[in-house]
Design an enzyme around this catalytic site. Structure first.
Site, short mmCIF file in Angstrom:
data_model
loop_
_atom_site.label_atom_id
_atom_site.label_comp_id
_atom_site.label_asym_id
_atom_site.label_seq_id
_atom_site.Cartn_x
_atom_site.Cartn_y
_atom_site.Cartn_z
N CYS A 1 31.85 32.92 -15.85
CA CYS A 1 33.11 33.01 -16.60
C CYS A 1 32.95 32.51 -18.03
O CYS A 1 33.65 32.95 -18.93
CB CYS A 1 34.20 32.14 -15.98
SG CYS A 1 34.35 32.23 -14.22
N1 LIG Z 1 35.81 35.08 -14.90
C1 LIG Z 1 36.44 34.05 -14.38
N2 LIG Z 1 36.38 33.81 -13.11
N3 LIG Z 1 37.19 33.31 -15.19
C2 LIG Z 1 37.88 32.13 -14.82
C3 LIG Z 1 39.06 31.91 -15.67
C4 LIG Z 1 39.82 30.66 -15.33
C5 LIG Z 1 41.06 30.50 -16.13
N4 LIG Z 1 41.64 29.20 -15.97
C6 LIG Z 1 42.09 31.55 -15.72
O1 LIG Z 1 42.81 31.29 -14.79
O2 LIG Z 1 42.18 32.59 -16.31
#
Ligand SMILES: NC(=[NH2+])NCCC[C@H](N)C(=O)O
Length: 410
Positions: free
Chosen positions: A399
């Site tokens: 991420c």
């Molecule tokens: N590619 C990922 N898994 N990204 C995680 C993003 C986390 C972020 N807090 C959201 O909820 O958007």
């Protein structure tokens, strides 16, 4: 010559990556705003930055050029001479299209040098920063005590999501929640104006001017002609059909999109939180996404007649992947060894969210030690990065990185 964006797999040697160093925006989260800003806790910024620098250093030590979103954005705005128009768009999407508050905010932001302005947009603009009393109805009637004129963007360090590299191009994404929607404006500007990217023949397979949502955490580049895209809390089936049509109609090289349905919840918001590719024939999978008998709904989409799509439903993930990737066998490695306590605990801390930097070489969070051990037992080289604060944002190494260039697989 290799284009400034060239990604034909999840695992080819990572040559160039884009990160965002967490900064003041992370300190502008409060317990009240946490759920809306998609955080489960408030990271301690100096440690989060140390962890992030450690992550960047691991990538550099392994031959990856690390670019920072915040710098590229400022350089692009200056190169294109678009500070004023960029701000107008950002202000409009922050709720200030016209009027006295638009003018006051614009005057303040224009007075900052471009890098400081970009940093400030990520950090958010507090009411007490500007000597201005708003006179508009929103400020008066809705929440006069709210401390921000413009909200912070604390999720910006998850550069994976606002845009996604696919082949010699990218999708610039309309994101699901208001907390993140403005983030993709930075990439839009970089592609349009940064000398490294502008006018280099990059394709935008789908831009951000859409109502249907898609996020990069759901977009996995499995090979030079196969994508997997999660049908998730963040990505709608409509957006998947849409991008599939665009990829199939242009000279993208892509002729297969496997849509994979995952639970719609915060812990598993994207496909890459439960499933990642780490070698030509190895994947991590969170057992929680597999139903009875290991089943999961997938639809393999191909170009049909006259720009239409064909679709085949399957429930056996292994068989679906084997057939799409033309493999005799493959190894699905369960997060947390499939243990009923360890697996969800390590998935929560992004134990399935591995970043491959070469076939069989992955960067993971050190805290997911059971999953890491499993990966080693399955023959992977695991580079661990420190992770007590970064993980509070619910995202891991995949991420936190947007690959821009990977070597093609042989
Ligand atoms: N590619 C990922 N898994 N990204 C995680 C993003 C986390 C972020 N807090 C959201 O909820 O958007």
């Amino acid at each position: 010559m290799t284009k400034p964006i060239h990604v034909t797999s999840e695992i080819g040697k990572l040559d160039v990556v884009m990160l965002k160093r967490p900064a003041e925006e992370v300190e502008n989260i409060t317990p009240d705003t946490m759920p809306r800003l998609l955080f489960d806790d408030i990271p301690y910024l100096p440690i989060a930055q140390k962890e992030h620098d450690n992550f960047a250093q691991i990538l550099r030590d392994n031959g990856t050029e690390v670019l920072y979103l915040e710098n590229l954005a400022a350089e692009a705005i200056d190169a294109g001479n678009v500070k004023s128009s960029f701000l107008d768009k950002m202000l409009a999407e922050s709720g200030y299209a016209v009027g006295a508050d638009h003018d006051a905010l614009k005057e303040y932001l224009m007075s900052l040098d471009t890098q400081a302005m970009v940093n400030k947009l990520f950090a958010g603009v507090r009411r007490n920063e500007i000597d201005f009393t708003p006179t508009d109805l929103v400020s008066a009637a809705e929440d006069p005590d709210y401390p921000f004129f413009m909200d912070p963007m604390p999720n910006a360090y998850f550069t994976r999501d606002p845009a996604a590299s696919i082949g010699d191009g990218l999708s610039i994404n309309h994101m699901t929640f208001a907390a993140r929607q403005r983030e993709s404006m930075f990439m839009e500007t970089i592609i349009a104006h940064h000398p490294r990217f502008a006018n280099k023949g990059l394709h935008v397979w789908r831009n951000r001017d859409h109502t249907h949502r898609i996020e990069g955490g759901d977009e996995l580049v499995l090979s030079n002609h196969v994508l997997a895209i999660g049908v998730s809390q963040r990505t709608s089936a409509t957006a998947i059909q849409d991008i599939a049509r665009n990829l199939f109609k242009e000279d993208s090289g892509y002729d297969t999109v496997i849509a994979i349905s995952i639970p719609h919840n915060h812990a598993m918001m994207h496909l890459d939180t439960v499933f990642t590719m780490i070698n030509t024939d190895q994947f991590t999978v969170h057992p929680g996404i597999l139903g009875e008998g290991g089943k999961i709904d997938t639809w393999t989409i191909h170009p049909g007649k006259d720009g239409d799509l064909t679709m085949e439903h399957n429930q056996d993930l292994k068989a679906t992947l084997k057939s799409a990737l033309d493999l005799d066998d493959l190894d699905l490695i369960p997060t947390g060894n499939g243990d009923p306590i360890v697996a969800p605990r390590e998935q929560w801390n992004d134990g399935s969210n591995t970043l491959a930097i070469a076939p069989g070489v992955v960067v993971t969070y050190d805290r997911n030690y059971v999953s890491n051990e499993m990966l080693r037992q399955h023959g992977l080289k695991v580079l661990e990065t420190i992770s007590s604060e970064l993980s509070r944002g619910r995202g891991g190494p995949r991420c936190m990185s947007m690959p821009l260039v990977r070597e093609d697989l042989k």
